[in-house]
Design a protein around this motif. Structure first.
Motif, mmCIF file in Angstrom:
data_model
loop_
_atom_site.group_PDB
_atom_site.id
_atom_site.type_symbol
_atom_site.label_atom_id
_atom_site.label_comp_id
_atom_site.label_asym_id
_atom_site.label_seq_id
_atom_site.Cartn_x
_atom_site.Cartn_y
_atom_site.Cartn_z
ATOM 1 N N THR A 51 -41.990 -37.631 -29.066
ATOM 2 C CA THR A 51 -42.447 -36.531 -28.187
ATOM 3 C C THR A 51 -42.208 -35.193 -28.882
ATOM 4 O OG1 THR A 51 -41.845 -37.868 -26.262
ATOM 5 C CG2 THR A 51 -42.122 -35.492 -25.905
ATOM 6 N N TYR A 52 -41.037 -35.040 -29.478
ATOM 7 C CA TYR A 52 -40.740 -33.776 -30.167
ATOM 8 C C TYR A 52 -41.676 -33.582 -31.363
ATOM 9 C CZ TYR A 52 -36.513 -33.771 -27.249
ATOM 10 O OH TYR A 52 -35.642 -33.780 -26.176
ATOM 11 N N GLU A 53 -41.980 -34.684 -32.071
ATOM 12 C CA GLU A 53 -42.921 -34.561 -33.208
ATOM 13 C C GLU A 53 -44.281 -34.069 -32.717
ATOM 14 O OE1 GLU A 53 -41.033 -38.072 -36.030
ATOM 15 O OE2 GLU A 53 -42.872 -38.468 -34.916
ATOM 16 N N ASP A 72 -41.767 -18.975 -19.811
ATOM 17 C CA ASP A 72 -40.307 -18.747 -19.908
ATOM 18 C C ASP A 72 -39.529 -19.824 -19.139
ATOM 19 O OD1 ASP A 72 -41.088 -18.025 -17.409
ATOM 20 O OD2 ASP A 72 -39.860 -16.205 -17.297
ATOM 21 N N CYS A 73 -40.042 -21.038 -19.202
ATOM 22 C CA CYS A 73 -39.404 -22.124 -18.446
ATOM 23 C C CYS A 73 -38.096 -22.558 -19.097
ATOM 24 C CB CYS A 73 -40.355 -23.324 -18.360
ATOM 25 S SG CYS A 73 -40.752 -24.047 -19.944
ATOM 26 N N VAL A 74 -37.316 -23.297 -18.314
ATOM 27 C CA VAL A 74 -36.070 -23.882 -18.812
ATOM 28 C C VAL A 74 -36.302 -25.394 -18.941
ATOM 29 C CG1 VAL A 74 -33.607 -24.226 -18.393
ATOM 30 C CG2 VAL A 74 -34.728 -22.115 -17.599
ATOM 31 N N LEU A 75 -36.225 -25.880 -20.175
ATOM 32 C CA LEU A 75 -36.403 -27.314 -20.404
ATOM 33 C C LEU A 75 -35.037 -27.968 -20.519
ATOM 34 C CD1 LEU A 75 -39.176 -27.328 -23.194
ATOM 35 C CD2 LEU A 75 -39.487 -27.610 -20.711
ATOM 36 N N GLY A 76 -34.845 -29.066 -19.842
ATOM 37 C CA GLY A 76 -33.641 -29.875 -20.029
ATOM 38 C C GLY A 76 -33.991 -30.937 -21.065
ATOM 39 N N LEU A 77 -33.266 -30.986 -22.170
ATOM 40 C CA LEU A 77 -33.686 -31.868 -23.265
ATOM 41 C C LEU A 77 -32.676 -32.984 -23.522
ATOM 42 C CD1 LEU A 77 -35.121 -29.201 -25.735
ATOM 43 C CD2 LEU A 77 -36.358 -30.624 -24.089
ATOM 44 N N ALA A 78 -33.197 -34.072 -24.078
ATOM 45 C CA ALA A 78 -32.384 -35.249 -24.391
ATOM 46 C C ALA A 78 -32.465 -35.537 -25.891
ATOM 47 C CB ALA A 78 -32.917 -36.449 -23.616
ATOM 48 N N THR A 79 -31.462 -36.248 -26.381
ATOM 49 C CA THR A 79 -31.516 -36.734 -27.766
ATOM 50 C C THR A 79 -31.788 -38.239 -27.705
ATOM 51 O OG1 THR A 79 -29.143 -37.099 -27.832
ATOM 52 C CG2 THR A 79 -29.924 -34.928 -28.514
ATOM 53 N N GLY A 80 -31.364 -38.982 -28.717
ATOM 54 C CA GLY A 80 -31.625 -40.430 -28.761
ATOM 55 C C GLY A 80 -32.930 -40.698 -29.482
ATOM 56 N N PRO A 140 -21.348 -28.529 -34.736
ATOM 57 C CA PRO A 140 -22.819 -28.451 -34.798
ATOM 58 C C PRO A 140 -23.363 -28.834 -36.180
ATOM 59 C CG PRO A 140 -21.886 -26.433 -33.863
ATOM 60 C CD PRO A 140 -20.730 -27.261 -34.339
ATOM 61 N N GLU A 141 -22.515 -28.692 -37.210
ATOM 62 C CA GLU A 141 -22.976 -29.007 -38.582
ATOM 63 C C GLU A 141 -22.898 -30.501 -38.866
ATOM 64 O OE1 GLU A 141 -20.493 -26.566 -38.112
ATOM 65 O OE2 GLU A 141 -22.139 -25.093 -37.973
ATOM 66 N N ASN A 142 -22.145 -31.229 -38.052
ATOM 67 C CA ASN A 142 -22.030 -32.675 -38.269
ATOM 68 C C ASN A 142 -23.394 -33.312 -37.994
ATOM 69 O OD1 ASN A 142 -21.619 -35.514 -37.637
ATOM 70 N ND2 ASN A 142 -19.445 -35.045 -37.728
ATOM 71 N N SER A 165 -24.046 -34.832 -34.672
ATOM 72 C CA SER A 165 -23.910 -34.088 -33.410
ATOM 73 C C SER A 165 -25.298 -33.902 -32.792
ATOM 74 C CB SER A 165 -23.245 -32.732 -33.648
ATOM 75 O OG SER A 165 -24.160 -31.845 -34.251
ATOM 76 N N TYR A 166 -25.310 -33.709 -31.495
ATOM 77 C CA TYR A 166 -26.591 -33.560 -30.808
ATOM 78 C C TYR A 166 -27.203 -32.189 -31.070
ATOM 79 C CZ TYR A 166 -26.061 -38.077 -28.503
ATOM 80 O OH TYR A 166 -25.965 -39.425 -28.246
ATOM 81 N N ARG A 167 -26.352 -31.188 -31.360
ATOM 82 C CA ARG A 167 -26.895 -29.879 -31.769
ATOM 83 C C ARG A 167 -27.678 -30.041 -33.072
ATOM 84 N NH1 ARG A 167 -29.150 -25.289 -30.920
ATOM 85 N NH2 ARG A 167 -27.627 -24.710 -29.349
ATOM 86 N N TYR A 168 -27.097 -30.776 -34.019
ATOM 87 C CA TYR A 168 -27.762 -30.993 -35.305
ATOM 88 C C TYR A 168 -29.088 -31.730 -35.076
ATOM 89 C CZ TYR A 168 -28.167 -32.132 -40.279
ATOM 90 O OH TYR A 168 -28.598 -32.230 -41.576
ATOM 91 N N PHE A 169 -29.039 -32.760 -34.229
ATOM 92 C CA PHE A 169 -30.234 -33.547 -33.904
ATOM 93 C C PHE A 169 -31.346 -32.639 -33.377
ATOM 94 C CE2 PHE A 169 -32.975 -35.621 -30.893
ATOM 95 C CZ PHE A 169 -33.166 -36.918 -31.323
ATOM 96 N N MET A 170 -30.980 -31.768 -32.435
ATOM 97 C CA MET A 170 -32.015 -30.925 -31.816
ATOM 98 C C MET A 170 -32.608 -29.957 -32.833
ATOM 99 S SD MET A 170 -32.534 -32.129 -28.881
ATOM 100 C CE MET A 170 -33.867 -30.979 -28.589
ATOM 101 N N ASN A 171 -31.735 -29.379 -33.683
ATOM 102 C CA ASN A 171 -32.252 -28.484 -34.721
ATOM 103 C C ASN A 171 -33.234 -29.242 -35.609
ATOM 104 O OD1 ASN A 171 -30.654 -26.434 -33.752
ATOM 105 N ND2 ASN A 171 -29.088 -26.608 -35.332
ATOM 106 N N ARG A 172 -32.800 -30.428 -36.029
ATOM 107 C CA ARG A 172 -33.599 -31.198 -36.984
ATOM 108 C C ARG A 172 -34.912 -31.696 -36.376
ATOM 109 N NH1 ARG A 172 -32.160 -36.936 -39.030
ATOM 110 N NH2 ARG A 172 -34.080 -37.359 -40.156
ATOM 111 N N HIS A 173 -34.856 -32.183 -35.135
ATOM 112 C CA HIS A 173 -36.051 -32.823 -34.571
ATOM 113 C C HIS A 173 -36.961 -31.886 -33.787
ATOM 114 C CE1 HIS A 173 -35.191 -36.853 -35.908
ATOM 115 N NE2 HIS A 173 -33.936 -36.673 -35.544
#
Ligand code: F6R
Length: 243
Positions: free
Chosen positions: A43-45, A29-37, A74-76, A79-87
């Motif tokens: 790593t996500y793959e 149940d850890c809390v991960l701090g995540l980055a995009t770019g 978030p739908e754009n 956006s980084y929300r979209y990135f995180m969902n996708r990746h």
């Protein structure tokens, strides 16, 4: 500081995924701090692959992302929300309710920042923070400047950063001029930090950030003061870096 120098990007991504996997296994149940770019995509793959093989379970994991462009929904797809969902998020069993990205559409800057600070606080801080490194030394969107901003804040992106990120947009005009970012204080309070770097173009800034003076002109240099930083990179980014 620990340094892992891998032969190439794929191997560096596997090492970073090992460190994140270890965190999830040790504390489900850890809390991960995540980055995009671009850098953490491999790593996500790799994390997705391990999830698909049945070796990782994200059902109790919470995540708090570093930053988001101001004004993007978030739908754009930029956006980084979209990135995180996708990746990552769409491909693993993380509960999206447990994933947090600053609200790019909140018009009240102060509220957006206050709410995000509260989110970080309510989770008891971050167990493992993943960071990429900007060519100008930024982490999150903490741009070079006169001070280390402690808390979540709204930043005006430098032209350098907008140009670096323009590759993801149809034109330079579409690159947002502002973003919300977690502050240096919140990043530094993470229990562990993993910085991932890749490619020859990061070579100079890696040296400056980790061997040069600690200054807000190179925001990542503050990481020299953190007690548990792991730098993971490929040879191209780390060839000149002493180990
Ligand atoms: C992204 C972020 C940025 C990137 C940095 C490096 O959430 O916080 O600080 O980590 O701009 O980006 P890449 O990996 O594209 O070189």
């Amino acid at each position: 500081m620990r340094v892992y120098c891998a032969e190439d990007y794929n191997r560096a991504s596997r090492i970073a995924a090992n460190l994140i996997s270890a965190q999830i296994i040790m504390k489900p149940d850890c809390v991960l701090g995540l980055a995009t770019g671009s850098t953490p995509i491999g790593t996500y793959e790799e994390l997705i692959r391990r999830y698909e093989q049945g070796d990782l379970d994200f059902s109790k994991v919470h995540s708090i992302n570093l930053d988001e462009y101001r004004g993007l929904s978030p739908e754009n797809d930029q956006s980084y929300r979209y990135f995180m969902n996708r990746h990552l998020f769409d491909s693993v069993n993380i509960d999206k309710k447990n994933t947090f990205v600053p609200d790019g559409l909140e018009p009240d800057q102060e509220k957006a920042c206050r709410d995000y600070e509260e989110t970080i606080r309510a989770h008891g801080g971050i167990d493992l923070q993943i960071l990429g490194l900007g060519h100008n030394g930024h982490i999150g969107f903490n741009e070079p400047g006169g001070v280390f901003e402690k808390q979540t804040h709204c930043v005006t992106l430098t032209e350098n950063t907008r140009e670096a990120n323009a590759r993801f947009f149809a034109s330079m005009d579409e690159v947002p001029t502002e973003a919300y970012t977690m502050g240096i204080g919140s990043i530094m309070q993470a229990k562990k930090i993993v910085v991932i770097v890749s490619g020859e173009s990061k070579k100079e800034i890696v040296k400056k950030a980790f061997l040069g003076p600690i200054t807000p002109e190179v925001p990542a240099s503050v990481l020299q003061l953190h007690h548990d930083v792991t730098l993971v990179g490929d040879k191209a980014a780390l060839s000149d870096f002493p180990r």
